[in-house]
Write a protein that holds these residues in place. Structure first.
Motif, PDB file in Angstrom:
ATOM      1  N   ILE A   1    -119.015 -64.186 -99.384  1.00 13.65           N
ATOM      2  CA  ILE A   1    -120.481 -64.748 -98.247  1.00 13.65           C
ATOM      3  C   ILE A   1    -121.053 -65.582 -99.287  1.00 13.65           C
ATOM      4  N   LYS A   2    -121.967 -66.850 -98.750  1.00 12.25           N
ATOM      5  CA  LYS A   2    -122.117 -67.545 -99.656  1.00 12.25           C
ATOM      6  C   LYS A   2    -124.462 -67.480 -99.441  1.00 12.25           C
ATOM      7  N   THR A   3    -124.064 -67.801-101.322  1.00 11.34           N
ATOM      8  CA  THR A   3    -125.263 -66.831-101.415  1.00 11.34           C
ATOM      9  C   THR A   3    -126.610 -67.987-101.701  1.00 11.34           C
ATOM     10  N   GLU A   4    -127.690 -67.688-101.711  1.00 13.38           N
ATOM     11  CA  GLU A   4    -129.259 -68.201-101.222  1.00 13.38           C
ATOM     12  C   GLU A   4    -129.138 -69.694-102.582  1.00 13.38           C
ATOM     13  N   ALA A   5    -128.516 -69.413-103.951  1.00 12.21           N
ATOM     14  CA  ALA A   5    -128.280 -70.341-104.809  1.00 12.21           C
ATOM     15  C   ALA A   5    -127.229 -71.285-104.344  1.00 12.21           C
ATOM     16  N   GLN A   6    -126.307 -71.040-103.512  1.00 15.08           N
ATOM     17  CA  GLN A   6    -125.122 -71.776-102.746  1.00 15.08           C
ATOM     18  C   GLN A   6    -126.096 -72.789-101.789  1.00 15.08           C
ATOM     19  N   ALA A   7    -126.368 -72.209-101.139  1.00 16.33           N
ATOM     20  CA  ALA A   7    -126.919 -72.799 -99.928  1.00 16.33           C
ATOM     21  C   ALA A   7    -128.257 -73.225-100.526  1.00 16.33           C
ATOM     22  N   ALA A   8    -129.421 -73.534-101.340  1.00 14.79           N
ATOM     23  CA  ALA A   8    -129.995 -74.973-101.901  1.00 14.79           C
ATOM     24  C   ALA A   8    -129.398 -75.345-102.274  1.00 14.79           C
ATOM     25  N   LYS A   9    -128.121 -75.252-103.095  1.00 14.24           N
ATOM     26  CA  LYS A   9    -127.318 -76.431-103.757  1.00 14.24           C
ATOM     27  C   LYS A   9    -126.732 -77.377-102.531  1.00 14.24           C
ATOM     28  N   TRP A  10    -125.764 -76.673-102.240  1.00 22.16           N
ATOM     29  CA  TRP A  10    -124.907 -77.208-100.776  1.00 22.16           C
ATOM     30  C   TRP A  10    -125.540 -77.371 -99.495  1.00 22.16           C
ATOM     31  N   GLY A  11    -126.233 -76.461 -99.140  1.00 20.91           N
ATOM     32  CA  GLY A  11    -126.708 -76.693 -97.400  1.00 20.91           C
ATOM     33  C   GLY A  11    -126.058 -75.234 -97.067  1.00 20.91           C
ATOM     34  N   GLY A  12    -126.477 -75.088 -95.621  1.00 19.08           N
ATOM     35  CA  GLY A  12    -125.213 -74.476 -94.759  1.00 19.08           C
ATOM     36  C   GLY A  12    -126.194 -73.026 -94.552  1.00 19.08           C
ATOM     37  N   THR A  13    -125.706 -71.840 -94.681  1.00 20.07           N
ATOM     38  CA  THR A  13    -126.615 -70.911 -94.206  1.00 20.07           C
ATOM     39  C   THR A  13    -126.441 -69.384 -95.152  1.00 20.07           C
ATOM     40  N   ALA A  14    -127.310 -69.182 -96.142  1.00 15.90           N
ATOM     41  CA  ALA A  14    -126.970 -67.810 -97.467  1.00 15.90           C
ATOM     42  C   ALA A  14    -127.104 -66.639 -96.101  1.00 15.90           C
ATOM     43  N   GLY A  15    -126.105 -65.810 -96.875  1.00 16.74           N
ATOM     44  CA  GLY A  15    -125.610 -64.465 -96.484  1.00 16.74           C
ATOM     45  C   GLY A  15    -125.004 -64.402 -94.960  1.00 16.74           C
TER      46      GLY A  15
END
Length: 508
Positions: free
Chosen positions: A419-433
């Protein structure tokens, strides 16, 4: 020893020592340090295009479409994928081999749960113990459904599970946890009901189980849940048969054969789908890199490419390949680069954690793995402006046996069911959770399941790092490039001439 011989040897040793000091890398990642890489790497990145990589993905999709929607090993879709890769490589001037290996295929001898006159399909999970012939019989006990069914010991309170067959809905925790909790409560067998449409097949307990455990479809699980307390017979028996498949191996005709740069990806999909991200993306990126490099490039080190079979059955093709090599043949491999899923639709930018700096459990790879990791990190961060994260050598992909034999390894990964985290979504784009690949190991892993921005960035990184190591592996194993070896020999010869001149002068 004569005086002249002693002077000659001393001069050679002095020259070698001096140049050895020069040869010590000043950067953690020589190939990509400052991105002042070799011309070959720059040209290969330019020539490996998204369009070229995507064309291979289209080919793999069409191969699957013509062969019942799959490219799994043992199917015509896999065989057609092998022939596609082989044809392309031979057209580019490679000598190609397709070494055979055997892999086990499970054959179910019994896969049933029977209540009265009604028989339901129940498929034994991997690592499940088998039942005796005729099965095991006991009362059916239904574990109540909640947010975490069967995940806590308290889920089994209030009923007597001694000698029973426990029925548990899938979800919230591993099959292993569910079946061990049931066994601890006294159950002699477990049936897990799917929580989605379709059979519950191709799943695993992850470790040797303690009681026979099988999976049924969601509909059959719902029907069985109405039969609590009735007698059920669970019959789970199977055996393995050896089948034959092929890897694809191609090596450049140029470059050192005793310091080979190897790069690989698995070519097979799961049975459930065409496997365009997993692992069409890695296979396509690797294939386009090989085609644009060509069979006879001007390289210091030979480059060997491998497309593995039966990865989805337990890394079988790559493991059998490495184990087929003698120790000397393994020594010829300077390093191994692995590319397994490089275009996930909710992409992460993971690089295998060669130095264990992320400290997530598996430890560092063999010496040289840290340098490989940094080479990828440097390229993606400096050239593409993408922050990366380390991902553990979990043993889930084809680097496994290379590492086990001490061969340094590294590579790229854009994420699977995690699962993509909030921090990863902020860094890479895409959908957190959401999963990095919501269609992982499913029928939806198609041409529509690709992040082509991530695919292009990673394909460029594949090309850059592969070509850079084709020119020098000095930072990984101390083997200098041809130019530096020539400098070493020339310097030694000059020192020897100077020593001999002084020797003549002294004698005179």
């Amino acid at each position: 020893m004569s005086a002249r011989t002693g002077i000659r040897r001393a001069a050679i040793l002095a020259a070698s020592a001096s140049l050895a000091l020069v040869a010590v890398p000043t950067s953690h990642a020589a190939p990509a340090a400052g991105l002042d890489g070799p011309k070959l790497a720059k040209n290969l990145v330019k020539n490996v295009t998204l369009e070229g990589v995507n064309r291979h993905l289209i080919a793999l999709q069409r191969i699957a479409d013509r062969n019942s929607g799959t490219r799994a090993v043992g199917t015509p879709g896999y065989d057609a994928s092998v022939e596609y890769v082989v044809g392309k490589l031979r057209g580019a001037g490679f000598d190609v081999s397709t070494p055979e290996f055997t892999y086990p295929v499970r054959v179910d001898d019994a896969a049933t749960a029977k209540v009265g006159t009604t028989t339901y399909e129940a498929i034994a999970m991997e690592f499940s113990p088998q039942t005796p012939a005729g099965g095991i019989t006991g009362p059916l006990r239904v574990v109540p459904e909640d947010a975490t069914p069967g995940c806590e010991a308290s889920d089994f309170a209030g009923q007597d599970f001694t000698g029973s067959i426990a029925l548990i809905r899938r979800g919230a925790c591993t099959f292993d946890i569910k079946h061990r909790n049931a066994a601890a409560a006294g159950a002699i067998g477990v049936i897990v009901a799917n929580n989605a449409e379709g059979k519950l097949a191709g799943v695993t307990l992850g470790a040797p189980g303690v009681v026979p455990t099988g999976g049924v479809s969601r509909a059959d699980g719902t029907a069985l849940a109405q039969l609590g307390g009735q007698t059920v017979t669970l019959d789970l028996r199977y055996h393995d048969e050896d089948h034959v498949a092929r890897n694809v191996i191609a090596q450049t005709k140029t470059g050192r054969k005793d310091n080979v740069v190897m790069a690989g990806s698995h070519l097979d999909s799961v049975e459930e789908g065409p496997g365009i991200n997993d692992n069409g993306t890695g296979s396509a990126g690797l294939l386009e890199t090989a085609l644009k490099l060509g069979g006879s490039p001007k390289v210091d080190n030979a480059v060997r490419f491998g497309w593995w079979g039966a990865e989805e059955l337990g890394l079988v093709g790559s493991t059998k390949y490495v184990q087929s090599l003698t120790f000397e043949q393994q020594l010829d491999i300077a390093l191994y680069l692995n590319f397994d899923m490089i275009g996930s639709p909710n992409a992460a930018y993971f690089v295998y954690d060669g130095d264990d700096s992320d400290a997530v459990g598996a430890g560092a790879g063999p010496y040289g793995s840290a340098q490989i990791e940094q080479a990828f990190v440097d390229y993606l961060t400096v050239e593409k402006g993408v922050q990366t994260e380390g991902t553990d050598f979990t043993g889930r992909s084809d680097y496994g046996e290379f590492i086990a034999q001490g061969i340094p390894a590294g590579g790229l990964f854009t994420g699977a069911e995690g699962i993509k985290t909030e921090a990863q979504a902020a860094k890479w784009g895409g959908t957190a959770g959401a999963p990095y690949d919501p269609n992982y190991h499913a029928a939806g892993d198609t041409l529509g399941n690709i992040d082509r921005v991530a695919l292009e960035r990673n394909a460029d990184a594949v090309a850059w790092v592969t070509a850079s190591y084709a020119m020098s592996t000095e930072s990984v194993n101390g083997v200098p490039p041809r130019a530096k070896r020539a400098e070493t020999r020339a310097a030694a010869a000059r020192s020897m001439r100077v020593a001999e001149h002084h020797s003549h002068a002294t004698v005179a």
